[in-house]
Design a protein around this motif. Structure first.
Motif, PDB file in Angstrom:
ATOM      1  N   UNK A  13      69.811  38.488 -56.592  1.00  0.00           N
ATOM      2  CA  UNK A  13      69.047  39.621 -57.099  1.00  0.00           C
ATOM      3  C   UNK A  13      69.909  40.521 -57.960  1.00  0.00           C
ATOM      4  N   UNK A  14      69.567  41.810 -57.980  1.00  0.00           N
ATOM      5  CA  UNK A  14      70.293  42.773 -58.828  1.00  0.00           C
ATOM      6  C   UNK A  14      71.510  43.298 -58.081  1.00  0.00           C
ATOM      7  N   UNK A  15      72.630  42.625 -58.253  1.00  0.00           N
ATOM      8  CA  UNK A  15      73.861  43.095 -57.626  1.00  0.00           C
ATOM      9  C   UNK A  15      74.286  44.414 -58.243  1.00  0.00           C
ATOM     10  N   UNK A  16      73.991  44.565 -59.524  1.00  0.00           N
ATOM     11  CA  UNK A  16      74.125  45.863 -60.182  1.00  0.00           C
ATOM     12  C   UNK A  16      72.720  46.220 -60.657  1.00  0.00           C
ATOM     13  N   UNK A  17      72.175  47.289 -60.088  1.00  0.00           N
ATOM     14  CA  UNK A  17      70.766  47.608 -60.328  1.00  0.00           C
ATOM     15  C   UNK A  17      70.651  48.820 -61.245  1.00  0.00           C
ATOM     16  N   UNK A  18      70.470  48.531 -62.531  1.00  0.00           N
ATOM     17  CA  UNK A  18      70.280  49.624 -63.491  1.00  0.00           C
ATOM     18  C   UNK A  18      69.054  49.287 -64.347  1.00  0.00           C
ATOM     19  N   UNK A  19      68.415  50.286 -64.940  1.00  0.00           N
ATOM     20  CA  UNK A  19      67.243  50.030 -65.788  1.00  0.00           C
ATOM     21  C   UNK A  19      67.567  49.093 -66.953  1.00  0.00           C
ATOM     22  N   UNK A  20      68.795  49.189 -67.496  1.00  0.00           N
ATOM     23  CA  UNK A  20      69.161  48.358 -68.649  1.00  0.00           C
ATOM     24  C   UNK A  20      69.193  46.875 -68.259  1.00  0.00           C
ATOM     25  N   UNK A  22      67.668  45.547 -65.587  1.00  0.00           N
ATOM     26  CA  UNK A  22      66.293  45.153 -65.229  1.00  0.00           C
ATOM     27  C   UNK A  22      65.465  44.846 -66.480  1.00  0.00           C
ATOM     28  N   UNK A  23      65.667  45.618 -67.547  1.00  0.00           N
ATOM     29  CA  UNK A  23      64.892  45.398 -68.769  1.00  0.00           C
ATOM     30  C   UNK A  23      65.203  44.034 -69.378  1.00  0.00           C
ATOM     31  N   UNK A  24      66.487  43.651 -69.402  1.00  0.00           N
ATOM     32  CA  UNK A  24      66.844  42.352 -69.985  1.00  0.00           C
ATOM     33  C   UNK A  24      66.336  41.194 -69.121  1.00  0.00           C
ATOM     34  N   UNK A  25      66.460  41.319 -67.815  1.00  0.00           N
ATOM     35  CA  UNK A  25      65.984  40.247 -66.933  1.00  0.00           C
ATOM     36  C   UNK A  25      64.467  40.114 -67.033  1.00  0.00           C
ATOM     37  N   UNK A  26      63.756  41.249 -67.087  1.00  0.00           N
ATOM     38  CA  UNK A  26      62.294  41.206 -67.201  1.00  0.00           C
ATOM     39  C   UNK A  26      61.878  40.550 -68.510  1.00  0.00           C
ATOM     40  N   UNK A  27      62.582  40.883 -69.597  1.00  0.00           N
ATOM     41  CA  UNK A  27      62.254  40.289 -70.897  1.00  0.00           C
ATOM     42  C   UNK A  27      62.540  38.783 -70.883  1.00  0.00           C
ATOM     43  N   UNK A  28      63.628  38.382 -70.220  1.00  0.00           N
ATOM     44  CA  UNK A  28      63.958  36.952 -70.124  1.00  0.00           C
ATOM     45  C   UNK A  28      62.863  36.211 -69.364  1.00  0.00           C
ATOM     46  N   UNK A  29      62.426  36.770 -68.252  1.00  0.00           N
ATOM     47  CA  UNK A  29      61.376  36.110 -67.460  1.00  0.00           C
ATOM     48  C   UNK A  29      60.051  36.084 -68.239  1.00  0.00           C
ATOM     49  N   UNK A  30      59.765  37.151 -68.951  1.00  0.00           N
ATOM     50  CA  UNK A  30      58.532  37.191 -69.749  1.00  0.00           C
ATOM     51  C   UNK A  30      58.544  36.093 -70.820  1.00  0.00           C
ATOM     52  N   UNK A  31      59.683  35.967 -71.521  1.00  0.00           N
ATOM     53  CA  UNK A  31      59.774  34.972 -72.596  1.00  0.00           C
ATOM     54  C   UNK A  31      59.820  33.549 -72.042  1.00  0.00           C
ATOM     55  N   UNK A  32      60.327  33.418 -70.834  1.00  0.00           N
ATOM     56  CA  UNK A  32      60.310  32.109 -70.181  1.00  0.00           C
ATOM     57  C   UNK A  32      58.883  31.627 -69.960  1.00  0.00           C
ATOM     58  N   UNK A  33      58.011  32.555 -69.619  1.00  0.00           N
ATOM     59  CA  UNK A  33      56.608  32.207 -69.415  1.00  0.00           C
ATOM     60  C   UNK A  33      55.892  31.934 -70.730  1.00  0.00           C
ATOM     61  N   UNK A  34      56.406  32.512 -71.808  1.00  0.00           N
ATOM     62  CA  UNK A  34      55.700  32.454 -73.087  1.00  0.00           C
ATOM     63  C   UNK A  34      56.206  31.360 -74.013  1.00  0.00           C
TER      64      UNK A  34
END
Ligand SMILES: [Fe+2]
Length: 214
Positions: A13-20, A22-34
Motif C-alpha cells: 500500500x502507501x508506505x509514504x502516504x501523500x496526496x501527490x 496518491x494522485x499518480x497511483x490513481x492516474x496509473x490505475x485509471x489508465x490501466x483500465x482505459x
C-alpha cells in the motif's frame, strides 16, 4: 515510513502516504483500465509523472538518503513509496551516492523513471544474443545520456531495459521509478558486460521486506 522496522507487518500500500503519490497511483490505475497497450499507457502517464517530479515536499528525507546496508552496494538506497499488494505496481525512490554506480541491471516491467534531485549519467545496453542461455549475455552500449531534475524516460522492455546509472552531481541523486512489478523483490538480472556473465539479482527495499520465497 522509510525505515525497515516500521513495516514489518504491513509492507504494502502507501508506505509514504501523500496526496501527490496518491494522485499518480490513481492516474496509473485509471489508465490501466482505459488503455490496454503498454506503450500508449506510459505515454499517457507522462503528465502525471512530470507533476510528481515537479512537486516539492512529498518525499520524506529518510527516503532520500543513502543506505549503508544496500544489497546493490555503494550505499545505494531503494525505498518503496507505494506497493500494490498483488505485485502489479511499485513507486520507489533510488538514492545513488556521489561516486557510486548501480550494477548493470534490468527491470522486467514497463514504467517511467525520472530524476528528482541531482544528476545521473545513464549507460544503456543492447543485447546481441538471443537470451537463450540464462547465465550469459552479449551486450553493447546503445546509448548514453545525462539526466537532471524533472527529466524522465519511459521504459518498455525488452527495449532499453538493461542499464546502469552513476551520480555525477556533488550531492546524491534521487530518481523516482513507477514500474509495473514489485521491482526490488522480483528476481531480475545483474550483468557483467565485459565477461558476459549474468547473475540472478534481487535488490530488496531498504524499508520493506520481500515476500518469502515460494
Ligand atoms: Fe534501473
Amino acid at each position: 515510513m522509510c525505515d525497515l522496522h516500521a513495516h514489518d507487518h504491513e509492507p504494502f500500500g502507501f508506505l509514504v502516504d501523500t496526496p501527490e503519490i496518491r494522485a499518480l497511483v490513481a492516474e496509473t490505475e485509471r489508465l490501466r483500465g482505459e488503455i490496454a497497450d503498454d506503450a500508449a499507457r506510459v505515454e499517457a502517464l507522462r503528465p502525471a509523472f512530470a507533476r510528481l517530479l515537479a512537486a516539492e515536499g512529498w518525499l520524506p528525507e529518510e527516503c532520500a538518503r543513502p543506505y549503508d546496508a544496500s544489497r546493490m552496494g555503494g550505499g545505494i538506497g531503494q525505498y518503496a513509496l507505494y506497493r500494490a499488494a498483488d505485485g502489479s505496481l511499485t513507486l520507489f525512490s533510488l538514492v545513488v551516492p556521489v561516486g557510486s554506480a548501480t550494477p548493470v541491471h534490468d527491470h522486467l516491467a514497463w514504467g517511467l523513471v525520472g530524476i528528482y534531485r541531482g544528476r545521473q549519467d545513464e549507460t544503456v545496453y543492447r543485447r546481441l544474443d538471443d537470451g537463450s542461455d540464462p547465465t550469459r549475455a552479449r551486450l553493447e552500449v546503445s546509448k548514453r545520456q545525462q539526466l537532471g531534475p524533472g527529466e524522465f524516460y519511459t521504459l518498455l522492455p525488452p527495449a532499453d531495459d538493461i542499464h546502469y546509472v552513476t551520480t555525477i552531481s556533488t550531492t546524491p541523486s534521487v530518481s523516482i521509478h513507477l514500474l509495473a512489478n514489485d521491482t526490488a523483490c522480483v528476481w531480475r538480472h545483474k550483468f557483467e558486460p565485459a565477461s558476459g556473465v549474468v547473475t540472478p539479482f534481487r535488490s530488496g527495499y531498504a524499508n520493506a521486506p520481500c515476500p518469502p520465497e515460494a
